[in-house]
Scaffold this active site. Structure first.
Site, PDB file in Angstrom:
ATOM      1  N   ARG A   1       0.857  -1.184   0.000  1.00 51.27           N
ATOM      2  CA  ARG A   1       0.000   0.000   0.000  1.00 51.27           C
ATOM      3  C   ARG A   1       0.892   1.232   0.000  1.00 51.27           C
ATOM      4  NH1 ARG A   1      -2.569   0.945   5.365  1.00 51.27           N
ATOM      5  NH2 ARG A   1      -1.089   2.664   5.429  1.00 51.27           N
TER       6      ARG A   1
ATOM      7  N   HIS B   1      -3.692   4.635   4.465  1.00 46.36           N
ATOM      8  CA  HIS B   1      -4.890   3.793   4.533  1.00 46.36           C
ATOM      9  C   HIS B   1      -6.070   4.546   3.924  1.00 46.36           C
ATOM     10  CE1 HIS B   1      -8.253   1.498   6.082  1.00 46.36           C
ATOM     11  NE2 HIS B   1      -8.682   2.580   6.686  1.00 46.36           N
TER      12      HIS B   1
ATOM     13  N   TYR C   1       3.636   5.134  11.710  1.00 48.88           N
ATOM     14  CA  TYR C   1       3.924   3.714  11.913  1.00 48.88           C
ATOM     15  C   TYR C   1       4.873   3.086  10.884  1.00 48.88           C
ATOM     16  CZ  TYR C   1      -0.099   3.656   8.710  1.00 48.88           C
ATOM     17  OH  TYR C   1      -0.960   3.894   7.684  1.00 48.88           O
TER      18      TYR C   1
END
Lengths: 325, 386
Positions: B281, B285, B294
């Site tokens: 990805r 998100h 993160y």
């Protein structure tokens, strides 16, 4: 017309629907070879085959989710959840998916699943075979919630549910699966969803109940005659959509209301009935509304007779309400 | 296979079969399980003339991402979940399907939607929630479905479509329809109840289903290693009696083959397949997420080297079928198409304010009629505004 028990009426309705429409199929745990733990699906595997009476793995998520997929494709699945107490693994599929498919697709994907499930106490089932949690489902937009109390209604309402365009949670009062008997018609004779049934007419107080509470409520109304009270008993039968017209009309006539359910009181279905009466029939009311319900506790095993409303409690509530004003 | 449902077009030029992407730096090696990695030997190949349209669709998806992220920052759409990094997986995966197959998407399946023939106008109608939106303005952007494209409307809960796809597959089999169902989901979904139920039911009933798992490395902030201790997600199929395969999701050929093989298997009655499509990805998100919390930029940069669009472009150029000039022109063309769709759809008025009371049931209940009437009065008196 033949005399059958409530659970036999369920069985007959399934048989009638499956005979009438090859797209009706059943799925659930132990419903095939075993005929269901309450025998609601007895004999159906033999007559309709394993393609239409599907014994599933032990997974409510799977049962409901697979039924949703089948319904999206156009079949008419009737899922059995063995006890309402076990439905929660499938709750997300019910609340987030089943109830919302039509809505979230702008009407493109109707999702007509029937979920049948025995519910309620009085069979020494303890915490996890006794609960009456209809309010969860009634609170969710997009679900119809049906609760029969007689063999005729179980038969006619289940047929209506199976051929309804919307998802239906069909709650079967297992305590009276075999204790009430009655006649059911032959063939596809349906009872409409959304209409309450007047069990007995009266003039002094309206008693609203459903499911397994109908027998003790009936007994209480009869007993109240000895107290000089004429009680009207309404079997709601369909919690969603509620027959609000019948509820209001009865209270406009009697001026008093007693609401009975075995579910916990706080935020129970009776709270909605009481609120509607307060909003729309306030000036007809002569006395405070009275609820006779289970307690706000988990369901107790050894002391279930204390938890469940009985005829004596209901009679007392009827008499108290009439004497209150 | 010729596609009937498609809006994407490519240049009229025809392609020769491209060679294997030898020049591409294949630093990414799937965590393969011996014997279960799809290999070229058993493959069904993408038709050479389809590579162009596939590339164009991927580029269109990437360009849509860019535009939508910008529009979300401008406050013109409320939310967006980018697909960047998963274009090859989605476009090639969907390309391997028949239009009659049923797709059960999650909310990041833009590439799949484009292949199914969802138009740019339809997408932007949905993103704006305007009166032309088939979902009637009820769902967040990226949550759409089109029954006539066999693209089932998705939801936000993770994994719920997996078991539903199995149910639909069983229904299709009962009707003797020769189709498969294919739920698209991510690595996070493999931890859900519904993944378990779906694979378990799929295995028990030998459903004609393809479980298409895009392992993009991250479930919001949680890395794949925190979803399962299993070596691969494909390994999870073993316990369900469902064969699992791992493919490099940045390679359109591998993805296409894997889906074609799984499809043939499903239709033969041999049951479902779990395909773990390894991608990354590249974006956040969603527009509500900040991946800097993160993961490192270095990690993202490393994966960008394997960008699926760059990879296919490279392959096409190496094959002498494409050039940087043509590429720049195509990008311009695609962006102009998007702009035109935005202009058209942004001008369409909002959803009818009373429409949100419809489709709860097939017909409105008395209670909903009453509430609709109340809303009508509140709108009339100005008590509420859309």
């Amino acid at each position: 017309m033949t005399e059958v028990t409530l659970v036999q009426a369920v069985n007959r309705a399934l048989r009638t629907a499956m005979s009438a429409d090859p797209e009706v199929l059943l799925l659930g745990e132990d419903i095939g070879v075993n005929g269901g733990v309450f025998r609601a699906t007895e004999g159906l595997l033999k007559d309709f085959g394993a393609d239409r009476v599907i014994d599933t793995p032990l997974s409510e998520t799977g049962i409901v989710g697979a039924a949703v997929g089948m319904a999206l494709y156009g079949l008419k699945p009737v899922a059995e959840i063995q006890f309402l107490d076990f439905i929660y693994p499938g709750f997300d599929q019910i609340v987030s998916e089943l109830a919302k498919f039509r809505y979230r697709s702008g009407g493109q994907y109707p999702c007509h699943v029937v979920i049948r499930s025995p519910y309620g106490g009085g069979i020494k089932g303890g915490l996890y075979h006794s609960q009456s949690t209809e309010a969860y489902f009634a609170h969710t937009a997009g679900l119809k919630v049906v609760v029969p109390s007689t063999p005729a209604d179980a038969y006619g309402l289940l047929l209506s549910s199976i051929f309804d365009p919307d998802p239906v949670i069909f709650l079967e009062p297992k305590r009276i699966y075999r204790t009430v008997t009655g006649e059911v018609p032959e063939g596809d004779q349906r009872v409409p969803i959304g209409r309450a049934r007047t069990v007995r007419e009266g003039t002094d107080v309206s008693v609203f109940a459903y499911g397994a509470m109908i027998p003790p409520a009936t007994e209480a109304c009869q007993a109240a005659e000895a107290d000089g009270v004429s009680a009207e008993l309404i079997d709601l039968r369909t919690l969603v959509p509620l027959d609000a017209g019948a509820v209001l009309a009865s209270v406009e006539k009697t001026g008093r209301a007693v609401i009975v359910h075995e579910a916990a009181r706080f935020c129970g279905y009776g709270a909605e009935i009481a609120a509607i009466l307060a909003e729309k029939a306030f000036f007809s009311l002569k006395a405070p509304i009275h609820r006779v319900t289970g307690f706000d506790t988990p369901f107790p095993y050894a002391l279930e007779n204390l938890y469940l409303p009985n005829a004596a409690r209901i009679r007392q509530a009827i008499v108290d309400t009439v004497r209150a004003g | 296979m010729r596609r009937k449902v498609r809006t994407v077009r490519f240049l009229a030029q025809s392609y020769n079969r491209p060679p294997a992407p030898s020049g591409w730096a294949l630093s990414f090696v799937p965590q393969s399980v011996p014997g279960r990695v799809v290999t070229a030997a058993s493959a069904t190949e993408i038709a050479p003339e389809d590579l162009g349209p596939i590339y164009r669709t991927m580029l269109l998806a990437r360009s849509l991402d860019e535009r939508c992220l910008a529009m979300q920052r401008q406050g013109r759409i409320g939310f967006y979940a980018p697909v960047m990094g998963q274009e090859a997986a989605q476009v090639a995966g969907a390309w391997a399907l028949d239009p009659a197959d049923w797709v059960f998407p999650a909310y990041r399946e833009l590439g799949v939607a484009l292949v199914r023939g969802v138009t740019l106008d339809e997408l932007f109608d949905q993103f704006f929630g305007n009166s032309a939106d088939r979902m009637k303005g009820r769902q967040m952007p990226n949550h759409y479905g089109y029954r006539d494209r066999n693209f089932v409307v998705g939801s936000s809960p993770i994994g719920t479509q997996i078991i539903q796809a199995v149910g639909a597959a069983l229904a299709a089999r009962r009707r003797k329809d020769p189709i498969v169902t294919i739920p698209f989901f991510g690595d996070g979904a493999t931890s859900s109840n519904d993944f378990h139920a779906g694979l378990n039911f799929g295995g028990v009933f030998q459903a004609p289903t393809i479980f298409f798992c895009q392992n993009n490395g991250w479930a919001i902030s949680l890395p794949r290693s925190r979803q399962t201790a299993a070596k691969t997600l494909a390994d999870k199929g073993v316990a369900y009696g469902v064969p699992g395969v791992v493919v490099d999701g940045n390679d359109v050929h591998q993805v296409f083959r894997a889906v074609r093989e799984a499809r043939a298997r499903a239709l033969s009655g041999a049951g479902p397949t779990l395909i773990e499509v390894q991608v990354y990805r590249l974006g956040a998100h969603s527009t509500s997420d900040d991946p800097h919390r993160y993961r490192t930029d270095a990690e993202v940069a490393e994966w960008k080297k394997q960008d699926p669009i760059g990879r296919l472009k490279h392959e096409l150029i190496e094959a002498g079928q494409w050039s940087e000039d043509q590429d720049a022109k195509l990008l311009e063309e695609v962006r102009a198409e998007i702009s035109a769709a935005v202009t058209r759809t942004e001008a369409i008025g909002p959803a009818d304010p009373l429409s949100f009371l419809d489709d709860v049931f097939a017909t409105r209940t008395l209670q909903l009629d009453e509430q609709r009437h109340q809303l009508e009065e509140m709108l009339h008196s100005g008590l509420v505004k859309p």
